[in-house]
Structures are given as structure tokens and as C-alpha cells.
Design an enzyme around this catalytic site. Structure first.
Site, PDB file in Angstrom:
ATOM      1  N   LYS A 132       0.857  -1.185   0.000  1.00  0.00           N
ATOM      2  CA  LYS A 132       0.000   0.000   0.000  1.00  0.00           C
ATOM      3  C   LYS A 132       0.890   1.231   0.000  1.00  0.00           C
ATOM      4  CE  LYS A 132      -4.441   0.903   0.088  1.00  0.00           C
ATOM      5  NZ  LYS A 132      -5.550   0.100  -0.442  1.00  0.00           N
TER       6      LYS A 132
HETATM    7  P1  NAD Z   1     -13.514   7.287  -3.314  1.00  0.00           P
HETATM    8  O1  NAD Z   1     -12.562   8.387  -2.989  1.00  0.00           O
HETATM    9  O2  NAD Z   1     -13.926   7.061  -4.708  1.00  0.00           O
HETATM   10  O3  NAD Z   1     -14.850   7.463  -2.442  1.00  0.00           O
HETATM   11  C1  NAD Z   1     -14.852   7.650  -1.065  1.00  0.00           C
HETATM   12  C2  NAD Z   1     -16.235   8.129  -0.690  1.00  0.00           C
HETATM   13  O4  NAD Z   1     -16.313   8.230   0.727  1.00  0.00           O
HETATM   14  C3  NAD Z   1     -16.589   9.533  -1.228  1.00  0.00           C
HETATM   15  O5  NAD Z   1     -17.930   9.534  -1.651  1.00  0.00           O
HETATM   16  C4  NAD Z   1     -16.430  10.426  -0.020  1.00  0.00           C
HETATM   17  O6  NAD Z   1     -17.234  11.590  -0.086  1.00  0.00           O
HETATM   18  C5  NAD Z   1     -16.889   9.480   1.056  1.00  0.00           C
HETATM   19  N1  NAD Z   1     -16.461   9.881   2.402  1.00  0.00           N
HETATM   20  C6  NAD Z   1     -15.273  10.337   2.825  1.00  0.00           C
HETATM   21  N2  NAD Z   1     -15.327  10.644   4.136  1.00  0.00           N
HETATM   22  C7  NAD Z   1     -16.591  10.365   4.518  1.00  0.00           C
HETATM   23  C8  NAD Z   1     -17.282  10.474   5.753  1.00  0.00           C
HETATM   24  N3  NAD Z   1     -16.676  10.921   6.841  1.00  0.00           N
HETATM   25  N4  NAD Z   1     -18.585  10.105   5.794  1.00  0.00           N
HETATM   26  C9  NAD Z   1     -19.223   9.648   4.694  1.00  0.00           C
HETATM   27  N5  NAD Z   1     -18.619   9.526   3.499  1.00  0.00           N
HETATM   28  C10 NAD Z   1     -17.327   9.884   3.425  1.00  0.00           C
HETATM   29  O7  NAD Z   1     -12.872   5.981  -2.667  1.00  0.00           O
HETATM   30  P2  NAD Z   1     -13.210   4.455  -3.022  1.00  0.00           P
HETATM   31  O8  NAD Z   1     -12.228   4.023  -4.021  1.00  0.00           O
HETATM   32  O9  NAD Z   1     -14.646   4.286  -3.230  1.00  0.00           O
HETATM   33  O10 NAD Z   1     -12.784   3.768  -1.634  1.00  0.00           O
HETATM   34  C11 NAD Z   1     -13.671   3.708  -0.513  1.00  0.00           C
HETATM   35  C12 NAD Z   1     -13.201   2.623   0.415  1.00  0.00           C
HETATM   36  O11 NAD Z   1     -13.175   1.398  -0.308  1.00  0.00           O
HETATM   37  C13 NAD Z   1     -11.779   2.800   0.972  1.00  0.00           C
HETATM   38  O12 NAD Z   1     -11.724   2.243   2.264  1.00  0.00           O
HETATM   39  C14 NAD Z   1     -10.932   1.980   0.042  1.00  0.00           C
HETATM   40  O13 NAD Z   1      -9.723   1.559   0.637  1.00  0.00           O
HETATM   41  C15 NAD Z   1     -11.888   0.829  -0.219  1.00  0.00           C
HETATM   42  N6  NAD Z   1     -11.593   0.083  -1.436  1.00  0.00           N
HETATM   43  C16 NAD Z   1     -11.625   0.679  -2.664  1.00  0.00           C
HETATM   44  C17 NAD Z   1     -11.317  -0.076  -3.788  1.00  0.00           C
HETATM   45  C18 NAD Z   1     -11.380   0.501  -5.179  1.00  0.00           C
HETATM   46  O14 NAD Z   1     -11.116  -0.248  -6.135  1.00  0.00           O
HETATM   47  N7  NAD Z   1     -11.738   1.744  -5.354  1.00  0.00           N
HETATM   48  C19 NAD Z   1     -10.966  -1.425  -3.647  1.00  0.00           C
HETATM   49  C20 NAD Z   1     -10.974  -1.997  -2.377  1.00  0.00           C
HETATM   50  C21 NAD Z   1     -11.281  -1.224  -1.284  1.00  0.00           C
END
Ligand code: NAD
Length: 413
Positions: free
Chosen positions: A103
Site C-alpha cells: 500500500k
Molecule cells: P472514493 O474516494 O472514490 O470514495 C470515497 C467516498 O467516501 C466519497 O464519496 C467520499 O465523499 C466518502 N467519504 C469520505 N469521508 C466520509 C465520511 N466521513 N462520511 C461519509 N462519506 C465519506 O474511494 P473508493 O475508491 O470508493 O474507496 C472507498 C473505500 O473502499 C476505501 O476504504 C478503500 O480503501 C476501499 N476500497 C476501494 C477499492 C477501489 O477499487 N476503489 C478497492 C478496495 C477497497
């Protein structure tokens, strides 16, 4: 205990004890294999130079090159990156793809930075970590605050530095330069397949089942779209600006339109605005935390009224909250299983890059579904056989696989 690294190590210790892991493997696997912290000097648009702190951590490379995203966030820190790298090791192992865990991140207020500043920061960070990444060493991908454009800059900088065209150094790239069909929606789709598998296993109909989602980014949005299409009713959604609730259902396409226009879910017209923390208190069948870690903790675990929590985010439930939820008979489908769709399609992208031969979206989706269902079935059967939670079962499978690979390879000294 809300520190994600302490949570990750504690989870590992408990799992190691349960599977009777040898002492030297416990000592080896509870720490990352490699950690680097880099200074990233960037000339800002106003002419000043700002120095950002960047990280790359490789937890394990026993089963293959390290794999894991890069996070841009004002609160990014080494402990968080270490925890996320360990979870990546277990995630790749539980879905049985040939990668270890890694990471990275940069502590930065990415939302206030211009396109040019982000590009210069990304390129300089790539240069600083170029020695330890590569298609056979460590393959970054997008995470919170990073996207396919940032992956394109990393790929370009790495290719320029090494003098070769190397698309397989990162995944999550735009389609035009070696990205995979289906990567964009893969994490949400994996969450969706997991929820379907869960209700199928429970022999319950999905029609009208209620869903609440915290976070409406990449993971949350695609999960919402697919679940709605299959007949689930999405009754609550939040993002960093607030939350909305409508017991009759939120129209996801309309919400996407609103969010694209105003950058906030709270501007959606046909729903009641509620507080961000209120999202966790809604009575629902499924709750999907899809934002950041440690959001379900001792403060709110006893206020949750969901039957199942499906962790789209990494580490959204703290250890203490996990045991409160267990006592309250709320099932938690763990992150390392539920959100593995992203890394699975990243694996497909890497394979396609190395072969120089590209698959159709249908091929990607079929293979994703196959791997997600296979992993889900293995985890749920282990949980039932051993009478443990899904998280413990997933970790037991994963740690066992990584330990076996480590033992088979032996120690080079
Ligand atoms: P992203 O940046 O696209 O979206 C994150 C979302 O969370 C946004 O809508 C943001 O406004 C919201 N957010 C942030 N703080 C917040 C809060 N306090 N309350 C409510 N909403 C809040 O990120 P993502 O890629 O969707 O990732 C989200 C989670 O999923 C992370 O933990 C990431 O590690 C995990 N994840 C993502 C992927 C991927 O392929 N994108 C894969 C595995 C895990």
C-alpha cells in the site's frame, strides 16, 4: 483501539493463535517486509515549493509481487498504510490470486490541489519509489483520492525512468493505455456478488431488501447501482458532505447526476437530509460502509440496526465494535473478502498487460464472479465448520495460505 495498524496486528495475533502458527512465522508476518517514507517536493502553482510526505509499504511478497493502492488524503499516515498493506496480503490470499500485499499514500489535501500540482506530486512520488515498484516487485493501484489519471502518470513516469513501455507497473489505468474492461466498477461489483452469495446461502429472497451505504465514491456508487438494478431498495446514502434517507428508495442514477453536478449527495431532492453519523442508525437489512476505516466503533456499534454489514471499505469496523456486533448477532462480511473485486480485476489487468492481449467486459465479469463466489463459499463453509465469524474464517484461510507459501519458499540467508 482505533489505530488501524494496531487493529490489523491484533487480528493477525488472534488468527495466528487459532491456527497454531509457528512462532517465527508470527514474528515475520506481523510486521511489513519493507517500508519506505519519502519526501516529495512539489512546485506549487504560486511558485512556492511544498514538501509532502509519501509512503510505500510492502507487507508480504511470499505469494507474488506486492499489490495495493495509493491513497491521497490529508490524514494519510504510516500506520494506516502499514495496516492497509497487511490487509492486502490477506485479501489477495483469501481470493487466491498470486500477489502479496502492499500500500502507499501521500499525506496531502488533494482536493485543494490543481491538476498540475497533482501531476507534479504524483510524478515526483513515482520517481522516489521507482526502485521498489515494478510488474514483478510491487504494483500500485488507485485508492481513496487517486484515480485512473493518476495511474496513467505513474505508468508514464515509471516507463520514462526505466526506458521501457511498462503498463503492468500499475493497475486501474485508463482503457486506452492498458486498463482493463470492468476495472472501474470491479470493487462495487465484487461487493454486489458477495451480497448476492450471502442471501443465496441463507436461502433468502433479495427482493425489496433494504440497503444503506456510507460513501458514494467508486466502491459505494457501483455497488448501489447494481444492487438497485437487482431489486434491493437503497434507503440511505452518505458522502463526506452529509447523508440522505428515503425509506421508499433513492434513485441511484438521479443521485449520480446530482453528485456530478453539485459534488454532494445532500443536494438530492427526494430524500430527507440526516447527519453523517445518523447513516449508521437506520434500520436496514444491509449496511455497506464504503468510505474510510474505523467508522464503526465503540461509539456507535450498539446503535446499528442492520442485519448484515458488508465491508466495502478497508477496516471500517474496529476490533471492539466487531465483538459488540457479534454479541448483537449482526453478521459482518469482512473487507478482505467483500471488497476484493477491485484487486481481482487489477490482477486481470496485470495479466492482460503482461500478455499484451485484452479481454472483453463479459470475460472479465465472468471470471470476477467465479473468483468471488469461490472465495465466498470457502469462507462461509470454514466459518460454519469452525464455528467462527466470517472475518476470522477469512483470516484463517488467508494467513494459512501466506504462511504455507513462506514455509515452502524457506529462508534465504
Ligand atoms: P472514493 O474516494 O472514490 O470514495 C470515497 C467516498 O467516501 C466519497 O464519496 C467520499 O465523499 C466518502 N467519504 C469520505 N469521508 C466520509 C465520511 N466521513 N462520511 C461519509 N462519506 C465519506 O474511494 P473508493 O475508491 O470508493 O474507496 C472507498 C473505500 O473502499 C476505501 O476504504 C478503500 O480503501 C476501499 N476500497 C476501494 C477499492 C477501489 O477499487 N476503489 C478497492 C478496495 C477497497
Amino acid at each position: 483501539m482505533d489505530n488501524p495498524w494496531q487493529i490489523a496486528q491484533k487480528q493477525f495475533d488472534v488468527t495466528a493463535e487459532m491456527i497454531g502458527l509457528e512462532d517465527w512465522l508470527r514474528r515475520l508476518l506481523r510486521e511489513p517486509k519493507k517500508v519506505i517514507v519519502v519526501s516529495v517536493p512539489v512546485r506549487m502553482d504560486n511558485g512556492n515549493v511544498k514538501v509532502f510526505e509519501g509512503y510505500r509499504v510492502q507487507h508480504s511478497t511470499a505469494r507474488g509481487p506486492a499489490k495495493g493502492g495509493i491513497r491521497y488524503h490529508p490524514d494519510a499516515n504510516l500506520d494506516e498504510v502499514k495496516a492497509l498493506s497487511m490487509w492486502m496480503t490477506w485479501k489477495c490470499a483469501v481470493v487466491d490470486i498470486p500477489f502479496g500485499g502492499g500500500k502507499g499514500g501521500i499525506r496531502c489535501d488533494f482536493k485543494s490541489m490543481s491538476h498540475g500540482e497533482l501531476e507534479r506530486m504524483t510524478r515526483r512520488y513515482t520517481l522516489e519509489i521507482a526502485g521498489i515498484i515494478g510488474p514483478t516487485k510491487d504494483i500500485p493501484a488507485p485508492d481513496v483520492g487517486t484515480d485512473s489519471q493518476i495511474m496513467a502518470w505513474i505508468m508514464d513516469t515509471y516507463s520514462a525512468v526505466t526506458g521501457n513501455y511498462i503498463p503492468a507497473v500499475v493497475t486501474g489505468k485508463p482503457l486506452q493505455i492498458g486498463g482493463s474492461e470492468g476495472r472501474k466498477e470491479a470493487t462495487g461489483k465484487g461487493v454486489y456478488f458477495t451480497i448476492l452469495s450471502y442471501f443465496k446461502h441463507k436461502k433468502q429472497s433479495i427482493k425489496g431488501k433494504k440497503v444503506v451505504i456510507q460513501g458514494f465514491g467508486n466502491a459505494g456508487k457501483y455497488a448501489a447501482l447494481l444492487l438497485e438494478k437487482d431489486g434491493f431498495t437503497i434507503i440511505g446514502i452518505s458522502d463526506s458532505t452529509g447523508a440522505i434517507y428515503n425509506p421508499k428508495g433513492i434513485k441511484i442514477n438521479k443521485l449520480i447526476e446530482t453528485k456530478e453536478r453539485t459534488k454532494s449527495v445532500v443536494d438530492y431532492k427526494d430524500a430527507e437530509k440526516i447527519s453523517g453519523s445518523g447513516i449508521f442508525e437506520i434500520e436496514t437489512d444491509v449496511l455497506i460502509p464504503a468510505a474510510l476505516e474505523s467508522v464503526i466503533n465503540v461509539e456507535n456499534a450498539d446503535k446499528i440496526h442492520a442485519k448484515v454489514i458488508c465491508e466495502a471499505a478497508n477496516g471500517p469496523v474496529t476490533t471492539e465494535a466487531d465483538s459488540i456486533l457479534k454479541d448483537r448477532k449482526i453478521t459482518v462480511i469482512p473487507d478482505i473478502l467483500a471488497n476484493a473485486g477491485g484487486v481481482i480485476v487489477s490482477y486481470f489487468e496485470w495479466v492482460q498487460n503482461l500478455q499484451g492481449y485484452y479481454w472483453t467486459k463479459e470475460e472479465v465479469d465472468t471470471r470476477l464472479k467465479f473468483l468471488m463466489e469461490k472465495a465466498f463459499n470457502k469462507v462461509i463453509h470454514t466459518a460454519e465448520e469452525r464455528n467462527v465469524s466470517l472475518r476470522t474464517a477469512a483470516l484463517m484461510i488467508a494467513v494459512d495460505r501466506v504462511a504455507l507459501a513462506t514455509k515452502l519458499r524457506g529462508i534465504y540467508s
